[in-house]
Design an enzyme around this catalytic site. Structure first.
Site, PDB file in Angstrom:
ATOM      1  N   GLU A   1      54.691  32.585  32.867  1.00 55.67           N
ATOM      2  CA  GLU A   1      54.276  32.347  34.242  1.00 55.67           C
ATOM      3  C   GLU A   1      54.417  30.909  34.720  1.00 55.67           C
ATOM      4  O   GLU A   1      53.804  30.518  35.716  1.00 55.67           O
ATOM      5  CB  GLU A   1      52.845  32.841  34.485  1.00 55.67           C
ATOM      6  CG  GLU A   1      52.638  34.331  34.253  1.00 55.67           C
ATOM      7  CD  GLU A   1      53.281  35.249  35.311  1.00 55.67           C
ATOM      8  OE1 GLU A   1      53.865  34.719  36.280  1.00 55.67           O
ATOM      9  OE2 GLU A   1      53.186  36.484  35.154  1.00 55.67           O
TER      10      GLU A   1
ATOM     11  N   HIS B   1      43.545  35.966  34.189  1.00 54.03           N
ATOM     12  CA  HIS B   1      43.488  37.372  34.573  1.00 54.03           C
ATOM     13  C   HIS B   1      43.474  38.267  33.337  1.00 54.03           C
ATOM     14  O   HIS B   1      44.025  37.901  32.300  1.00 54.03           O
ATOM     15  CB  HIS B   1      44.698  37.725  35.449  1.00 54.03           C
ATOM     16  CG  HIS B   1      44.928  36.759  36.569  1.00 54.03           C
ATOM     17  ND1 HIS B   1      45.708  35.629  36.412  1.00 54.03           N
ATOM     18  CD2 HIS B   1      44.463  36.737  37.841  1.00 54.03           C
ATOM     19  CE1 HIS B   1      45.719  34.949  37.557  1.00 54.03           C
ATOM     20  NE2 HIS B   1      44.970  35.595  38.436  1.00 54.03           N
TER      21      HIS B   1
ATOM     22  N   HIS C   1      54.350  37.849  32.926  1.00 51.22           N
ATOM     23  CA  HIS C   1      53.563  38.389  31.822  1.00 51.22           C
ATOM     24  C   HIS C   1      53.818  39.865  31.537  1.00 51.22           C
ATOM     25  O   HIS C   1      53.318  40.386  30.539  1.00 51.22           O
ATOM     26  CB  HIS C   1      52.071  38.140  32.067  1.00 51.22           C
ATOM     27  CG  HIS C   1      51.337  37.745  30.821  1.00 51.22           C
ATOM     28  ND1 HIS C   1      50.119  37.105  30.831  1.00 51.22           N
ATOM     29  CD2 HIS C   1      51.660  37.884  29.500  1.00 51.22           C
ATOM     30  CE1 HIS C   1      49.717  36.887  29.590  1.00 51.22           C
ATOM     31  NE2 HIS C   1      50.627  37.349  28.768  1.00 51.22           N
TER      32      HIS C   1
ATOM     33  N   ASP D   1      44.898  41.300  33.129  1.00 52.66           N
ATOM     34  CA  ASP D   1      46.182  42.000  32.985  1.00 52.66           C
ATOM     35  C   ASP D   1      46.027  43.378  32.350  1.00 52.66           C
ATOM     36  O   ASP D   1      46.863  43.809  31.549  1.00 52.66           O
ATOM     37  CB  ASP D   1      47.177  41.153  32.171  1.00 52.66           C
ATOM     38  CG  ASP D   1      47.608  39.897  32.903  1.00 52.66           C
ATOM     39  OD1 ASP D   1      47.310  39.775  34.099  1.00 52.66           O
ATOM     40  OD2 ASP D   1      48.225  39.022  32.277  1.00 52.66           O
TER      41      ASP D   1
ATOM     42  N   ASP E   1      44.281  33.589  29.549  1.00 52.54           N
ATOM     43  CA  ASP E   1      44.745  33.941  30.888  1.00 52.54           C
ATOM     44  C   ASP E   1      43.579  33.850  31.869  1.00 52.54           C
ATOM     45  O   ASP E   1      42.426  34.104  31.498  1.00 52.54           O
ATOM     46  CB  ASP E   1      45.277  35.384  30.865  1.00 52.54           C
ATOM     47  CG  ASP E   1      46.265  35.699  31.982  1.00 52.54           C
ATOM     48  OD1 ASP E   1      46.059  35.198  33.101  1.00 52.54           O
ATOM     49  OD2 ASP E   1      47.213  36.462  31.730  1.00 52.54           O
TER      50      ASP E   1
ATOM     51  N   ASP F   1      49.175  32.562  29.118  1.00 52.32           N
ATOM     52  CA  ASP F   1      49.597  32.422  30.516  1.00 52.32           C
ATOM     53  C   ASP F   1      49.226  31.023  30.974  1.00 52.32           C
ATOM     54  O   ASP F   1      48.073  30.604  30.850  1.00 52.32           O
ATOM     55  CB  ASP F   1      48.883  33.480  31.371  1.00 52.32           C
ATOM     56  CG  ASP F   1      49.429  33.585  32.783  1.00 52.32           C
ATOM     57  OD1 ASP F   1      49.731  32.534  33.379  1.00 52.32           O
ATOM     58  OD2 ASP F   1      49.522  34.710  33.305  1.00 52.32           O
TER      59      ASP F   1
ATOM     60  N   ASP G   1      48.582  29.937  33.735  1.00 45.78           N
ATOM     61  CA  ASP G   1      47.529  29.877  34.752  1.00 45.78           C
ATOM     62  C   ASP G   1      46.124  29.919  34.154  1.00 45.78           C
ATOM     63  O   ASP G   1      45.122  29.856  34.884  1.00 45.78           O
ATOM     64  CB  ASP G   1      47.705  30.952  35.824  1.00 45.78           C
ATOM     65  CG  ASP G   1      47.393  32.367  35.369  1.00 45.78           C
ATOM     66  OD1 ASP G   1      46.670  32.563  34.384  1.00 45.78           O
ATOM     67  OD2 ASP G   1      47.863  33.321  36.043  1.00 45.78           O
TER      68      ASP G   1
ATOM     69  N   HIS H   1      53.097  42.734  36.024  1.00 48.28           N
ATOM     70  CA  HIS H   1      52.635  41.594  35.214  1.00 48.28           C
ATOM     71  C   HIS H   1      51.113  41.568  35.107  1.00 48.28           C
ATOM     72  O   HIS H   1      50.565  40.822  34.289  1.00 48.28           O
ATOM     73  CB  HIS H   1      53.189  40.264  35.740  1.00 48.28           C
ATOM     74  CG  HIS H   1      52.523  39.737  36.972  1.00 48.28           C
ATOM     75  ND1 HIS H   1      52.515  38.391  37.291  1.00 48.28           N
ATOM     76  CD2 HIS H   1      51.858  40.353  37.979  1.00 48.28           C
ATOM     77  CE1 HIS H   1      51.875  38.205  38.433  1.00 48.28           C
ATOM     78  NE2 HIS H   1      51.469  39.371  38.865  1.00 48.28           N
TER      79      HIS H   1
END
Length: 359
Positions: free
Chosen positions: A299, A148, A123, A150, A146, A254, A256, A163
């Site tokens: 990712e 996260h 990312h 980030d 995401d 992302d 994830d 990332h």
């Protein structure tokens, strides 16, 4: 009151922009492969563009009626003597050089009138993809899907991995909090807190949580998704970001964001993520807005799947996200140029049967 003020400011920016995005049924797509993994410490994400193409990415988009320009994979050199910044941020010059090159390619694809699909890679590449997109469409809005945020700065990041930091370099409000990192001096912050919405957050570091809470950022964690439902989350996201439906949207997705049971082959899986239906609904609603201008899919890491089935499931899910962003609907769809066939005047029953077989 604050929401009205945000909408007012967004309208001013839309009117002032000389690159005002016009909603259209864009029929051209540009695909950029970014086999890059230096924004974090685990190898494998560099193989994702190749696997997505093997899964039929280009062919399936073409089947939907799009004109596809596959620009292939960008090549990246590794900067010699790329010492970590402040001892814990690895490969800063290598990441900076890769993202700067990507930014120029994304800018050109968008300026050519194509919807830009960037396939990562980790990312950190969003530093380049969002920067390049903003060069062509300075009034863009970003939907960041995401687990996260980030948005760690190099000074708040527990891991140092870039990332987990791209938005810190892109957000104007954090300019005074981000030190001068070698290799990233070219980055010009192109977003404000009014330009981004998060969806799917559930693993946030302390510094990131402080930024989310104290800088007025719009975000929907998985708790919000549970409480409101994904339909309401998307309605609120698009109303906040694009109330008049005229801003170009950059979707940074992302893998994830999904629950690890669905997308296990990724570097930082977190339990309690988006379901299959929620994740695709996000992509479908971005498409339905008519404003998708560019997107990232990042990712996917085939080296971290416990089995071939786990890898295939993750790659297939990434492919479905991209196709849904371009208009593939779960209710069924047809290609952009599709028309219903008409019977030929004077045709016999045998002719009609032969016509059906040829369709």
């Amino acid at each position: 009151m604050a929401l009205r003020r945000r909408h007012f400011l967004n309208r001013i920016r839309e009117s002032a922009s000389s690159f005002l995005f016009q909603k259209s049924s864009q029929s051209s797509v540009g695909i950029i492969g970014v086999p890059f993994s230096k924004g974090q410490k685990r190898g494998g994400v560099e193989h994702a563009p190749m696997l997505l193409r093997k899964a039929g990415l280009v062919e399936k988009i073409e089947e939907m009626g799009y004109n596809v320009a596959d620009l292939g994979d960008l090549s990246f050199g590794e900067v010699k003597d790329d010492t970590p910044f402040q001892k814990h941020v690895p490969f800063p010059r290598t990441v900076g050089m890769a993202c700067q090159g990507l930014a120029q390619v994304v800018r050109q694809v968008v300026c050519d009138g194509r919807t830009c699909i960037t396939i990562g890679g980790d990312h950190s590449l969003a530093i380049g993809s969002v920067s390049g997109h903003a060069m062509a469409r300075p009034n863009l809005g970003v939907i960041w899907v995401d687990a996260h945020a980030d948005i760690n700065t190099p000074l708040t990041s527990p891991s140092g991995n870039l990332h987990g930091q791209p938005l810190a370099f892109l957000l104007q409000e954090l300019t005074s909090k981000v030190p001068a990192v070698p290799g990233l001096s070219w980055v010009s912050p192109c977003l404000t807190v009014q330009d981004i919405v998060y969806i799917g957050l559930r693993d946030i570091d302390p510094g990131e949580h402080y930024i989310l809470k104290n800088y007025g950022m719009q975000y929907f964690s998985m708790r919000h998704v549970d409480r409101l439902g994904i339909r309401k989350v998307m309605e609120m996201s698009l109303e906040f970001l694009n109330p008049r439906g005229r801003r170009p949207i950059h979707l940074s997705y992302d893998i994830d964001a999904f629950d690890p049971s669905l997308a296990p082959a990724t570097g930082t899986p977190v339990l309690g993520g988006l379901t299959y239906r929620e994740g695709l609904y996000i992509a479908e609603e971005v498409h339905n807005s008519g404003c998708l201008s560019a997107m990232d899919l990042v990712e996917v890491n085939p080296l971290l799947g416990a089995s071939t089935d786990a890898v295939n499931a993750t790659v297939q899910l990434g492919l479905e996200v991209v196709l849904s962003c371009l208009g593939r609907a779960r209710e069924g769809s047809y290609s952009l140029g599709y028309t219903l066939p008409s019977p030929v005047s004077g045709a016999t029953p045998d002719d009609l049967a032969e016509q059906e077989l040829s369709l």
